[in-house]
Design a protein around this motif. Structure first.
Motif: not given
Lengths: 111, 238
Positions: B77, B79, B81, B99
């Motif tokens: 995951y 950035e 989001p 995400s």
């Protein structure tokens, strides 16, 4: 023999359509589909090939109706009726059946 | 007519007719079963999860037949989001969280991680996710993101935030390994599995066998009519 000439013409047209379609499917379609493109099931030729068999199925229904019509008018024996009927599903056999039916019908019409 | 039916010739013909009739119906049923089996197998194949990189091309649209298919992906995951406003869960208003998941091959895919009651930082980290492929939303196309908050999950919004190389579609998360502290609550997928190719050939063959069965009955009937007529003519003549 009323209608025999017309029935014979209908049968002969269907025999040629069925025969040519089946010959193309077997002689061109099958080698392309299973030999040259055997790993490529999504090629457009696969779809065309499948449609060709569906088409042959329906063409054969019409062929069968025309074949039963003319063989009944000719009072063929059961075995001959079945032979003419099935020849629409065997490559090149419909041309052979068409030849014999044409000969028989012409003999009858010129009596 | 009954007398004609019980002559040896017509007994044999009727018997052959019954055999042909049973054969035609049986072959029709067989083709029908084949069509059903093909359909079942195609649906079963669609329900087996596959890697997201097999279904979601990068920099293109999601093929419609891939909508609703279960997928898995392993990655990290990243950035930033995106928060989708005005989404409720069990009657409570809140946000959905998208995400970007960085995959091993360097591409990214959008993961709908779930629902949060309010905008909060979501954890980042290495995960393996399972989910369902869903298409982009395309309502409110004119709206633009404000501080990472979007109105609809459109391709334009996602590309604007993460770049044009993101893979097509959105993975609606159903399970994730491992779970991270502060994960949103996963939301159920609402998309349906798309259709499969219909086995037209088998279906039509089934239909045609029934038509042939009809031919058998029709010609048996016609033939006996002809014989009956000839018989009556002979009687009249004599």
């Amino acid at each position: 023999m009323k209608g025999l000439a017309g029935a014979a013409t209908r049968y002969r047209i269907m025999a040629w359509i069925t025969g040519v379609l089946l010959a193309v499917l077997v002689c061109i379609g099958m080698p392309l589909r299973y030999w040259l493109l055997k790993d490529n099931w999504n090629a457009p030729i696969s779809t065309i090939y499948a449609i060709g068999w569906v088409l042959h199925g329906w063409v054969f229904v019409v062929y069968l109706a025309a074949a039963l019509d003319v063989t009944f008018r000719m009072k063929y024996s059961v075995l001959k009726v079945l032979g003419v009927a099935i020849s629409g599903t065997i490559p090149f056999m419909s041309f052979v059946a068409e030849h014999f039916v044409k000969r028989d019908v012409n003999a009858r019409l010129t009596q | 007519m009954l007398r004609l039916l019980f002559t040896p010739r017509w007994l044999a013909r009727s018997l052959l007719g019954v055999v042909l009739l049973v054969a035609c119906v049986g072959l029709g049923v067989w083709q029908w079963d084949r069509a059903q089996a093909t359909l079942d197998a195609e649906y079963a194949a669609l329900e087996v999860p596959v890697s997201v990189s097999d279904l979601a091309p990068a920099g293109a649209d999601l093929p419609s037949e891939n909508v609703g298919r279960p997928v898995f992906a392993t990655g990290r995951y990243a950035e930033p989001p995106l928060y989708v406003s005005n989404r409720s869960l069990d009657g409570r208003n809140g946000f959905w969280v998208l995400s970007p998941l960085d995959l091993a091959d360097g591409s990214q895919v959008a993961v709908l991680r779930g629902w949060l009651p309010e905008i909060a930082k979501v954890p980042i980290g290495d995960v393996t996710v399972n989910g369902v492929m869903q298409p982009y939303e395309n309502f409110y196309a004119d709206s633009t993101a404000k501080n990472g908050v979007i109105v609809s999950m459109s391709r334009d919004e996602i590309v604007a935030a993460w770049g044009a190389d993101v893979r097509a579609g959105i993975v609606n998360l159903s399970s994730q390994e491992p779970t991270l502290p502060g994960d949103p609550l996963p939301v159920p997928s609402t998309v349906q599995l798309g259709g499969v190719g219909f086995p037209l050939q088998n279906f039509f063959y089934a239909l045609q066998w029934l038509i042939f069965a009809g031919f058998v009955v029709f010609f048996w009937w016609r033939w006996i009519g002809i014989d009956l007529r000839d018989l009556n003519k002979e009687k009249e003549a004599s």
